[in-house]
Write an enzyme that holds these catalytic residues in place. Structure first.
Site, PDB file in Angstrom:
ATOM      1  CG  ASP A  18      -1.624   1.302   1.480  1.00 34.93           C
ATOM      2  OD1 ASP A  18      -1.704   2.103   0.529  1.00 34.93           O
ATOM      3  OD2 ASP A  18      -2.100   1.530   2.608  1.00 34.93           O
ATOM      4  CE  LYS A  75      -1.794   6.929  -3.295  1.00 35.16           C
ATOM      5  NZ  LYS A  75      -2.271   5.976  -2.270  1.00 35.16           N
ATOM      6  CD  GLU A 122      -5.079   3.651  -2.133  1.00 35.61           C
ATOM      7  OE1 GLU A 122      -5.988   4.382  -1.676  1.00 35.61           O
ATOM      8  OE2 GLU A 122      -3.935   4.077  -2.379  1.00 35.61           O
ATOM      9  CG  ASP A 129      -9.732   4.023   0.289  1.00 38.17           C
ATOM     10  OD1 ASP A 129      -9.050   4.230   1.281  1.00 38.17           O
ATOM     11  OD2 ASP A 129      -9.278   3.577  -0.775  1.00 38.17           O
TER      12      ASP A 129
END
Length: 627
Positions: free
Chosen positions: A8, A69, A168, A190
C-alpha cells in the site's frame, strides 16, 4: 516460488504485507513499526526513508519530500497551487510534469516513490529471509491511466516487477472478506492522507468480489484538513503578533506536525490547546511562542466544505451501482483520515446506517494486496476479483468532442473497437487523441496521449475505414491500436500519458537508486568500522583508568597518545574506510603489549603464589607478581 508482496503506497504512510500460510500478515519495518511514513530525506549521497527522514523535517525542511503520491503522473499546472505550500523546491519539467529539486538535483515523483518502495522491499526481505522481486501495488480507485503507469514505473525503478496494480478499496474488501463465506453488498469509504475513494462491491459466498461502481476525488485527503488547521494557526499568530510565518520553512514544518496531531486529538476531544515554543523571534530579537486553542466546532467550521466534498462521490457511487441504500449491508471505513469524528455522520446521512470498523484502516489495503499477490502466485485459488475502470476512456473526434469507447465502471479487463474516418478529402494521416474523464469535450478531460496513423491512401472524406481498439488490462492500464482497413497499416501503443517517465528515464533512475544503495553500503561499512575503532579506544582508555596506580609514566603517555590519535581518526568526517581500519589495526597492535603487561597479569593474580611456588627458580621474565 519466491514471495509476491503486497504494498500500500500511501500519501502519508505506506505498508507492506505478504501471505503467510493462508493469512495476510503485515510486515513491520526495520524500526519496528507496522507502517512507514512516505517521507524521503536527501542530502548529498545520504538517503533516508520513513521515520528517519521524518525526524529531519523540522531542521532541514527543504531536504525532506512528502505527499509525493499527490504529484505522481500529474502535470505541474494541475498541482501548482499545492506545490507552492511545500517547503521543498519544485519546478515544471520539459514534459509538463512535476520535478522535485532537492540539494540541487531534480527528481520525478516516480523516483521519490521508488525510494519508499525500495525501503518496503528491503524490510520485507529482512522479514522473509529471501530476495523479493515481485509485488502487487495499490492505487486509489480514481487514479487515471497516467497515475497508474507512473506508479508502475516507480515499482520498476525500485527493482520490483509489478505483477498487478489494484485499487485500494478493492484491496480493502479482499481483507474484509478474508475467511468469510456469505453474500453481501458493501461500500468501502476510503479516505487517506491524500486521496478519497468510494467503491461499491458485491461479494459472493463462493469467493467472487465484483466491483459495481467507484467514484472519488484524488485531490481530497487528510492533508487538506491539516492545511486548514495550519492556515488557522498562521492567521491566529499573525493577528496576535503581527508576524507571518509562511516564509519560515522550519516554523511551518513545526506547525504542520502540530496541525496533524490536533486533527487526530479532535477525533476524541472537544477542544485542543496547541503550544509551539520559540516558533520565531520578534523584531526585538525576543523569542515568540505560538499559543492557540481549536475546538471541534471551529474545526468543523474551517473544514465544512471538505466534509461536504466527501458526500458527492459517496452518493454518485451508490447511484452508479444500481443498489438501493437498503440493499447495502456494510459500510467499511478505510484510511487513517476516516478516524475523524465527522466521517461516520456523513455516511449515516447518505446511506442511513452506521459504518463499522471491521478492518484495520491503516493495514487492510496492504493485506488485501497480499491476498491478490497470493492469487497471482497460486496460493489462493478460491477468489475471483472483478474490478472496474474508474473513468470513461474516449477518442477526440470532429468538433473536439470526446467519443466514449469504454464507459466508467466497466469491468476490466475490457476491449472495445470502433470505426472512424477522415474529416477532409485526401487526408493521408489521422491523429488519435485519447482522453479520460466524464466531460463532453476532449479538452476538458485528462489527455492520456496521442499518436499518428500515417500512410492512409488519398480518398474522399468519410471513405477510409480506421478501426480504433481500446484494450484495458487488469491493472487499468490502456493499450490503443489504430488500423486503416484497406491497407492494413497499423499503429499500436501503450498510452503512457504526457508526463510519464520513459524507459530510458527508468533505467537512469534505477542507476541513481543503486548509487544511493552503494553509498548507503559504504556509509554503513564506515560506521561499523568506526564503532570497532571506538570500542578499541574505550578499551585502551579503560586500561589506563583501571590500572593507573601501576602503569608507568612512559606507558601512560603511550596510552594517552593512542587514545588521542584514535579519536582524531574517528571524528574525522572525511575519513575513508581504509583510514579507519588502518588506525584500528595500529591501535590493536601497539596496545597489545600494554594489555599483556597489565590487564592479563592482573587477571591471573589470584593464582600468582601457586605459580611462583611451582617454579622454584623464581618468576618468569616479564610477569608481575602481586605481593
Amino acid at each position: 516460488m519466491a514471495k509476491v508482496i503486497g504494498i500500500d503506497l500511501g500519501t502519508t504512510n505506506s505498508c507492506v504485507s505478504c501471505l503467510i500460510g493462508d493469512k495476510s500478515e503485515v510486515i513491520a519495518n526495520s524500526e519496528g513499526n507496522r507502517t512507514t511514513p512516505s517521507i524521503v530525506y536527501i542530502k548529498g549521497d545520504e538517503l533516508l526513508v520513513g521515520d528517519l527522514a521524518k525526524r529531519k523535517a523540522i531542521l532541514e525542511p527543504k531536504n525532506v519530500v512528502y505527499e509525493v503520491k499527490r504529484r505522481i503522473g500529474r502535470k505541474y499546472s494541475e498541482v501548482k497551487s499545492e506545490l507552492a505550500k511545500m517547503p521543498y523546491e519544485t519546478k515544471e519539467g520539459k514534459d509538463g510534469g512535476v520535478l522535485i529539486v532537492v540539494d540541487g538535483k531534480e527528481y520525478k515523483p516516480e523516483q521519490i516513490s521508488a525510494f519508499i518502495l525500495k525501503k518496503l522491499k528491503e524490510d520485507a526481505e529482512k522479514y522473509l529471509w529471501e530476495t523479493v522481486s515481485q509485488a502487487v501495488i495499490t492505487v486509489p480507485a480514481y487514479f487515471n491511466d497516467s497515475q497508474r503507469n507512473a506508479t508502475k514505473a516507480a515499482g520498476e525503478i525500485a527493482g520490483l516487477k509489478v505483477e498487478r496494480i489494484i485499487n485500494e478499496p478493492t484491496a480493502a474488501s479482499l481483507a474484509y472478506g478474508e475467511g468469510k463465506n456469505k453474500d453481501e453488498q458493501i461500500v468501502v469509504f476510503d479516505l487517506w492522507g491524500g486521496t478519497f475513494d468510494v467503491t461499491v462491491l458485491e461479494i459472493s459466498g463462493e469467493g467472487t468480489f465484483q466491483v459495481l461502481s467507484t467514484s472519488g476525488d484524488t485531490e481530497l485527503g487528510g492533508a487538506n484538513w491539516d492545511q486548514r488547521i495550519m492556515d488557522f494557526l498562521v492567521e491566529d499568530f499573525k493577528a496576535k503578533e503581527g508576524i507571518d510565518l509562511r516564509d519560515n520553512a522550519m516554523a511551518m514544518q513545526r506547525i504542520k506536525d502540530e496541525a496533524e496531531k490536533a486533527k487526530k486529538q479532535l477525533s476524541t476531544m472537544d477542544r485542543v490547546d496547541i503550544s509551539i515554543p520559540f516558533i520565531t523571534q520578534g523584531t526585538d530579537g525576543m523569542p515568540k511562542n505560538l499559543e492557540s486553542t481549536l475546538t471541534r466546532a471551529k474545526f468543523e467550521s474551517l473544514c465544512s466544505d471538505l466534509f461536504k466534498r466527501c458526500k458527492e462521490p459517496l452518493t454518485k457511487a451508490i447511484q452508479d451501482s444500481g443498489l438501493k441504500n437498503s440493499e447495502i449491508e456494510e459500510v467499511i471505513l478505510v484510511g487513517g483520515s476516516t478516524r475523524m469524528a465527522q466521517v461516520p455522520g456523513i455516511v449515516k446521512e447518505i446511506i442511513g446506517k452506521e459504518p463499522k470498523a471491521t478492518v484495520n484502516p491503516d493495514e487492510s489495503v496492504a493485506q488485501g494486496a497480499a491476498i491478490q499477490a497470493g492469487i497471482i502466485q497460486g496460493d489462493v485459488k478460491d477468489i475471483l476479483l472483478l474490478d472496474v475502470t474508474p473513468l470513461s476512456l474516449a477518442v477526440e473526434v470532429e468538433g473536439g468532442l470526446a467519443h466514449v469507447m469504454i464507459p466508467r465502471n466497466t469491468t476490466i479487463p475490457a476491449k472495445k473497437s470502433n470505426i472512424y474516418t477522415t474529416a477532409t478529402d485526401n487526408q493521408t494521416a489521422v491523429t488519435v487523441h485519447v482522453t479520460q474523464g466524464e466531460r463532453q469535450f476532449a479538452r476538458d478531460n485528462k489527455s492520456l496521449g496521442m499518436f499518428n496513423l500515417e500512410g492512409i491512401p488519398p480518398m474522399r472524406r468519410g471513405q477510409p475505414q480506421i478501426e480504433v481498439t481500446f484494450d484495458i488490462d487488469a491493472n487499468g492500464i490502456l493499450n490503443v491500436t489504430a488500423q486503416e482497413k484497406s491497407t492494413g497499416k497499423q499503429q499500436s501503443v501503450q498510452i503512457q500519458g504526457s508526463t510519464n517517465i520513459s524507459d530510458e528515464e527508468i533505467a537512469s533512475a534505477k542507476a541513481d537508486a543503486e548509487r544511493f544503495a552503494e553509498e548507503d553500503k559504504k556509509r554503513k561499512e564506515i560506521i561499523e568500522a568506526k564503532n570497532w575503532l571506538e570500542s578499541m579506544i574505550y578499551a585502551i582508555e579503560g586500561l589506563g583508568q583501571e590500572f593507573k596506580e601501576k602503569i608507568s609514566d612512559e606507558d601512560k603517555e603511550t596510552i594517552a597518545k593512542l587514545v588521542a590519535d584514535g579519536k582524531a581518526v574517528k571524528d574525522k568526517e572525511d575519513a575513508t574506510l581504509e583510514d579507519v581500519k588502518n588506525e584500528t589495526e595500529r591501535l590493536q597492535k601497539e596496545s597489545e603489549p600494554l594489555f599483556k603487561k597489565y590487564a592479563q597479569t592482573a587477571g591471573t593474580a589470584g593464582n600468582a603464589d601457586s605459580a611462583a611456588g611451582a617454579n622454584q627458580e623464581g618468576p618468569v621474565e616479564g610477569e608481575v607478581i602481586d605481593a
